[in-house]
Scaffold this motif. Sequence first.
Motif, PDB file in Angstrom:
ATOM      1  N   THR A  20      -4.369   5.742  -3.703  1.00  0.00           N
ATOM      2  CA  THR A  20      -4.882   5.179  -2.455  1.00  0.00           C
ATOM      3  C   THR A  20      -6.191   4.475  -2.771  1.00  0.00           C
ATOM      4  OG1 THR A  20      -3.901   6.987  -1.173  1.00  0.00           O
ATOM      5  CG2 THR A  20      -5.585   5.658  -0.082  1.00  0.00           C
ATOM      6  N   SER A  59       0.829  -1.212   0.000  1.00  0.00           N
ATOM      7  CA  SER A  59       0.000   0.000   0.000  1.00  0.00           C
ATOM      8  C   SER A  59       0.860   1.257   0.000  1.00  0.00           C
ATOM      9  CB  SER A  59      -0.933  -0.006   1.215  1.00  0.00           C
ATOM     10  OG  SER A  59      -1.857  -1.074   1.130  1.00  0.00           O
ATOM     11  N   THR A  60       1.958   1.210   0.738  1.00  0.00           N
ATOM     12  CA  THR A  60       2.861   2.362   0.781  1.00  0.00           C
ATOM     13  C   THR A  60       3.472   2.625  -0.589  1.00  0.00           C
ATOM     14  OG1 THR A  60       3.392   1.883   3.093  1.00  0.00           O
ATOM     15  CG2 THR A  60       4.909   3.317   1.893  1.00  0.00           C
ATOM     16  N   GLN A  75       1.023   4.376  -2.901  1.00  0.00           N
ATOM     17  CA  GLN A  75       0.860   5.791  -2.588  1.00  0.00           C
ATOM     18  C   GLN A  75       2.078   6.599  -3.004  1.00  0.00           C
ATOM     19  OE1 GLN A  75      -1.731   7.669  -1.431  1.00  0.00           O
ATOM     20  NE2 GLN A  75      -0.323   9.355  -1.808  1.00  0.00           N
ATOM     21  N   GLU A  76       3.257   6.097  -2.695  1.00  0.00           N
ATOM     22  CA  GLU A  76       4.474   6.857  -2.966  1.00  0.00           C
ATOM     23  C   GLU A  76       4.833   6.865  -4.448  1.00  0.00           C
ATOM     24  OE1 GLU A  76       7.449   5.137  -0.488  1.00  0.00           O
ATOM     25  OE2 GLU A  76       6.710   6.096   1.361  1.00  0.00           O
ATOM     26  N   GLY A  86       0.877   7.562  -6.408  1.00  0.00           N
ATOM     27  CA  GLY A  86      -0.064   8.511  -5.833  1.00  0.00           C
ATOM     28  C   GLY A  86      -1.461   7.944  -5.720  1.00  0.00           C
TER      29      GLY A  86
END
Length: 430
Positions: A286, A276-277, A280-281, A284
């Motif tokens: 979620t 999940s990280t 997002q990183e 972008g």
Amino acid sequence: MRVLVTGAYGFIGAHIVAGLGAAGHEVVCAVRGGRVDSRFPGLSAIACDMADDVHVEDWLPRLKGIDAVVNSAGILRKRANDRFTAVHEQGPLALFRACEQLGTRRVIQISALGAASDGEFIASKHRSDATLATLELDWLVLRPSLVYSVRGSYGGTSLLRGLAALPGVLLLPGKGEQQVQPIAAEDVGQAVVAALARPAFAREFVELVGPEVLTLRDYLFAWRGWLGFGPARTLAVPGWLVRIGAALGERLGSGPLGQTMARMLERGNVGGAQASTQLQESLGLTPRSLLRALTETPSEVQDRWHARLYFSLPLLRVSIALLWMGSGLAGWLASAAEVVAVVPDASLSSGNLLVLARLTATADLVLGVLLLLRWRSRLVLTLMLLMLLGYTLGIGIGWPGHWLDPLGGLLKNLPLFAVLLVLLATDERR
């Protein structure tokens, strides 16, 4: 950006096409037959077949003017000419090498989350990923977990909705503690859009997962609640029985129930701790939780129909096939005297009546077997409907007394008309 999408009309591919279109990209759908899907009337389509297009030369003309490629073509099980080696490896490799030759550097591969030991579906996908990683391209491999959509379902997601909708009971393999990390198909489409907007993010394997890990039990109960069905008792299905059902589905069926899906669910289908990280990183993105996705789109009566009919329609199809086969056997086993007794005032001779009975019995048998095998089922159902119409009109006009048969006689054909029309209307897989 002009983007070629293979497998564009599949469950995941269609959501990718929709996401790309909404983001302003020009999409070219590479699909069998090159037909334009009525869902995307404004898009262009070209013909391709991953099972046959296994040479670089097959793809070079199709890539002219293309800025990026998204490969979402895939099969859950081999059938007819579709083989894992061709569809998941040889065809994509030819496409990727054509991209390399023409300088179409951005390639996004839709793979699958899982272990090679889950089955050849996963293993062949991962071999294709590994081959892509050796090429001089700005590739990105996306490996989604269990993909669902609140707006529709297909394959394994339809099966799970059907399980969630069973009247009064929820069948769970074991105790239903297998873990999944579901992601919405719409979010898979957004991941592709985000990847195209970030060309510097390349040469990576990305696990596409939702924000939460759910047990299979909780996943099914969430769908059951969304569909509006009441409480249900849980019934644990022993592992050995699940494996037998999966083996039978693998050998006899053509749907999602098979050994690959059984192994994936038995082992669980979740991403790594940092999945999940990374989303997002790097992208972008979620993804929405299942609860949020369900809350944002309330269910409609059509959703409940589809879920409840998932297991009912195959039973209806099998029963009709057996009825036609039984009718055919009865026609062949009947003696000449028995045939004449049915229509004693017939203008045809007993010999001609017997020939007619044997011919129609043969047709009944053939159509019943073909329906059971799901061979061109729309054609078979249409022929059944025409035969039934012929029987009803021929006997009803020639020997009207059969309408008054105390056991129903010709009147029983009326609900059969309705059943065949329902099977024809629901024959579409997608």
